[in-house]
Design a protein around this motif. Structure first.
Motif, mmCIF file in Angstrom:
data_model
loop_
_atom_site.group_PDB
_atom_site.id
_atom_site.type_symbol
_atom_site.label_atom_id
_atom_site.label_comp_id
_atom_site.label_asym_id
_atom_site.label_seq_id
_atom_site.Cartn_x
_atom_site.Cartn_y
_atom_site.Cartn_z
ATOM 1 N N ARG A 1 -3.745 -2.931 -9.155
ATOM 2 C CA ARG A 1 -2.337 -2.087 -9.198
ATOM 3 C C ARG A 1 -0.905 -2.495 -9.229
ATOM 4 O O ARG A 1 -0.260 -2.122 -9.050
ATOM 5 N N GLU B 1 0.784 -1.182 0.235
ATOM 6 C CA GLU B 1 0.098 -0.129 0.114
ATOM 7 C C GLU B 1 1.516 1.541 0.236
ATOM 8 O O GLU B 1 1.067 2.340 -0.926
ATOM 9 N N GLU C 1 -3.939 -13.387 -3.806
ATOM 10 C CA GLU C 1 -4.295 -11.371 -3.471
ATOM 11 C C GLU C 1 -3.403 -10.247 -4.346
ATOM 12 O O GLU C 1 -4.772 -9.527 -4.926
ATOM 13 N N GLN D 1 -5.152 5.371 -3.152
ATOM 14 C CA GLN D 1 -5.374 6.198 -2.427
ATOM 15 C C GLN D 1 -4.275 7.337 -3.859
ATOM 16 O O GLN D 1 -4.048 6.631 -4.534
ATOM 17 N N PHE D 2 -4.955 8.386 -3.592
ATOM 18 C CA PHE D 2 -4.394 9.853 -4.603
ATOM 19 C C PHE D 2 -3.138 9.141 -3.959
ATOM 20 O O PHE D 2 -2.637 9.144 -3.475
ATOM 21 N N LEU D 3 -2.049 9.471 -5.116
ATOM 22 C CA LEU D 3 -0.840 9.484 -5.682
ATOM 23 C C LEU D 3 -0.236 10.759 -5.138
ATOM 24 O O LEU D 3 -0.722 11.735 -5.473
ATOM 25 N N LYS D 4 0.869 10.613 -4.481
ATOM 26 C CA LYS D 4 0.960 12.053 -3.402
ATOM 27 C C LYS D 4 3.002 12.353 -4.426
ATOM 28 O O LYS D 4 3.077 13.682 -3.758
ATOM 29 N N ARG E 1 -3.448 6.953 -12.162
ATOM 30 C CA ARG E 1 -4.663 6.259 -11.036
ATOM 31 C C ARG E 1 -5.674 7.786 -11.448
ATOM 32 O O ARG E 1 -6.111 7.534 -10.278
ATOM 33 N N ASP F 1 3.116 1.564 -3.132
ATOM 34 C CA ASP F 1 1.961 1.930 -4.453
ATOM 35 C C ASP F 1 1.206 3.242 -4.185
ATOM 36 O O ASP F 1 1.316 4.683 -5.187
ATOM 37 N N ALA F 2 1.149 4.251 -3.109
ATOM 38 C CA ALA F 2 0.709 5.673 -2.731
ATOM 39 C C ALA F 2 2.578 6.649 -3.479
ATOM 40 O O ALA F 2 1.661 7.164 -3.721
ATOM 41 N N ASP G 1 -5.383 -8.069 -7.353
ATOM 42 C CA ASP G 1 -5.154 -6.347 -7.203
ATOM 43 C C ASP G 1 -4.941 -5.792 -8.533
ATOM 44 O O ASP G 1 -3.565 -5.559 -9.322
#
Lengths: 157, 470
Positions: free
Chosen positions: A81, A46, A75, B263-266, B121, A49-50, A79
């Motif tokens: 992503r 997570e 999983e 979530q929004f990419l930053k 995204r 990815d962010a 996904d």
């Protein structure tokens, strides 16, 4: 240059250390991340990815508490992503049923048995990295010295 | 057995017959040789687009190459032999320039925005945030889905928008009971909203781009100007479509939950994408204030995204060049009809003035929507708009009803309203592939919305004419 990650998951610290040691040659150009459980790995995914980092290769043990390696890899496979992330199962204790599930549900890219040959592990990861980079359309020039040449030529042809 | 080969034979034979006929047999006074060749190319294009012996974008390329070969000033030697009835040969540069016409650049800009939005995204994250306020009641979730799909299809391709929304929706549709009609409503809501949403902006769908080619000089419509009537039209149509789907296919399920991860990419790159997106759209909407037209603005994201490696050379390969070529071919066809003088001659030769102008407008729109149901919307617009534009320009009788602009807009909107069959538009085909919809269900919704949509289009044009917008 992009941030490209290789994630290693194993609940035994010594095994994890030795996987990371075998892949050390790649650490100049790629981040090698260590996780001691599937849950920890999902949290890391997570976070990566962010930050829009790539997860090129995910190497996982199978037998782990809470969530098995095959469940984790399945999983990730589902996904969107993490489309294209290469999945390698590194285990000595998979039953035939586990293996079938791993291939069918997690769409495993490679399977290595413990105890592994360090050179073979490194070579396999290089091939998977090359495939990931070409398939995702990342500019490969910067990574070329650590990529597997035959795989690169085959994919660019 | 023969019928199988007809689609290959007809597009070759009929244009050849047209070329061989004496000029006097067309009933157009003073028909030149160049004009006769343009008729042959036009008929070939129509047959190729209807029968599809070759891909539709290939037809466009064929039009351009044939024009260069037989009606350009640098064509084959025997096509240029001087004679009194040769007519005007077109400049080869004008024909080639259709590949890079400002309209193509506008679309290219749109493609860059869409590509970056998907890559970073922005689309899926916006969908996640925007869907939240619609709660879990199936009715309102569907309304939310339709609004978001429509908004996205204003700036992204209708096909890509549909694919994205259906991928969010498919796991949810699987939760419906076997006999719950609600899943039909959900599966249909996405393509319907995507088809309708494309109408709202000049870059929403290729027929709009083709229409812009004919809306020039005093008839020019700015990006913001188009949205000023396009968006209200879409809002009304969406509302009607939502009510229709809910009453035809009511959902039995009480709650529905769409689960979208992420979530929004930053990262800095993601922020550049967000900023460029907002700035481009604002510049488009502000029209007159800064002196740039929408074509010029469209190239800003192209440069920015390339500079910052947001769109890499690998991403460039993913651009739908086929759509750009498809539109180019339509523009080239229009150029040939116009510059050769054929369009004006032909319209003069047919006694259109004896028809009531409203009958003409309704007739042209009906023909367009019928064609668009069976073939590509873009190909339909490519074929009909050059004729309609020439007709509008020559007919002063339509002036009290909004003139040329009204005629062009009516036909353009009609092209987007053809959505009653799985083959009508790519979004319909995608939704049909889900296996949740029967053709007759799609047809029922498509036909009702098509007819209602045309009526609303006419009402809208009437209002626009009353307030002197057109």
């Amino acid at each position: 240059m992009e941030n490209i990650n290789i994630i290693c998951v194993d609940d035994e610290r010594e095994v994890l250390d030795s996987v990371v040691r075998d892949l050390d040659e790649l650490s100049e150009l790629f981040n090698i991340e260590e996780c001691e459980s599937a849950i920890e790995c999902l949290e890391l995914l997570e976070e990566l990815d962010a930050n829009q980092e790539y997860v090129a290769v995910l190497i996982s043990d199978h037998v782990m508490p809470e969530k098995t390696g095959v469940e984790l890899l399945t999983e990730v496979e589902l996904d969107p992503r993490f489309l294209g992330t290469k999945k390698l199962l590194l285990t000595g204790l998979a039953t035939q049923a586990d293996t079938i599930r791993a291939i069918n549900n997690a769409k495993l890219d490679n399977f290595l048995e413990k105890v592994w040959d360090p050179a073979e592990l490194l070579q396999t990861v290089k091939e998977l990295l090359t495939e990931f980079i070409v398939e995702r359309g990342i500019e490969y020039d910067a990574y070329i010295e650590k990529l597997d040449a035959p795989t690169l030529y085959r994919l660019l042809k | 057995m023969m019928s199988k080969y007809l689609k290959f034979i007809l597009p070759v034979i009929i244009p050849l017959i047209i070329l061989a006929l004496p000029a006097s047999s067309f009933g157009i006074d003073g028909l030149t040789m160049v004009e006769q060749r343009v008729i042959a190319i036009f008929v070939m294009a129509a047959l190729c687009w209807v029968l599809e012996p070759i891909p539709i974008y290939a037809t466009s390329l064929l039009i351009i190459v044939l024009e260069l070969l037989i009606i350009s000033d640098k064509g084959l030697w025997f096509t240029k032999v001087t004679s009194p009835d040769l007519g005007n040969l077109l400049s080869h540069q004008t024909i080639m320039a259709t590949f890079a016409s400002p309209i193509i650049m506008l679309f290219l800009g749109g493609f860059f925005l869409a590509l970056a939005a998907t890559k970073y995204r922005l689309d899926i994250n916006l969908a996640r945030v925007l869907l939240k306020p619609f709660g879990e009641n199936p009715k309102y979730v569907m309304l939310g889905l339709m609004i978001i799909t429509a908004i996205f299809s204003m700036f992204m391709s209708n096909t890509a928008t549909t694919a994205m929304m259906l991928s969010i929706l498919t796991p949810v549709i699987a939760l419906f009971a076997r006999d719950d009609l609600g899943k039909v409503a959900f599966a249909l809501s996405v393509p319907v909203a995507a088809n309708i949403g494309g109408v709202a902006t000049p870059i929403g769908t290729p027929p709009n781009a083709v229409a812009l080619k004919y809306l020039v000089d005093e008839n020019n419509i700015t990006f913001g100007g188009w949205m000023a009537f396009g968006v209200p039209f879409v809002v009304v149509m969406l509302l009607i479509a939502w009510l229709l789907l809910n009453s035809l296919f009511p959902a039995k399920i009480k709650r529905i939950k769409l689960d979208i991860k992420g979530q929004f990419l930053k990262t800095p790159k993601a922020i550049i994408v967000y900023v460029t997106f907002i700035v481009t759209i604002l510049l488009w909407l502000m029209g007159g204030l800064h002196g740039m037209n929408s074509y010029v603005i469209a190239l800003i994201p192209v440069a920015v995204f390339s500079m910052f490696k947001i769109i890499t050379k690998e991403d460039l390969k993913k651009i739908s060049w086929d759509i750009l070529w498809l539109v180019s071919g339509g523009i080239a066809l229009g150029v040939a009809l116009d510059k050769s003088g054929l369009a004006k001659n032909a319209i003069d030769a047919i006694p259109f003035s004896s028809f009531h102008p409203l009958l003409l407008m309704v007739g042209a729109s009906l023909l367009c929507i019928i064609m668009a149901n069976f073939m590509s919307n873009t190909a339909t617009a490519n074929l009909l708009l050059p004729l309609v534009a020439a007709l509008g320009a020559s007919m002063h009788d339509v002036l009290p009803f909004g003139g040329e602009v009204a005629l062009i807009l009516a036909v353009t909107f009609a092209a987007s309203l053809g959505m009653s069959l799985p083959v009508s538009t790519p979004p319909n085909a995608l939704a049909y592939a889900s296996g949740q919809i029967e053709t007759k269900q799609m047809a029922k919704v498509g036909i009702i919305l098509g007819i209602v949509g045309l009526l609303i289009t006419f009402a809208m044009l009437y209002i626009l004419n009353q307030i002197a917008f057109i």
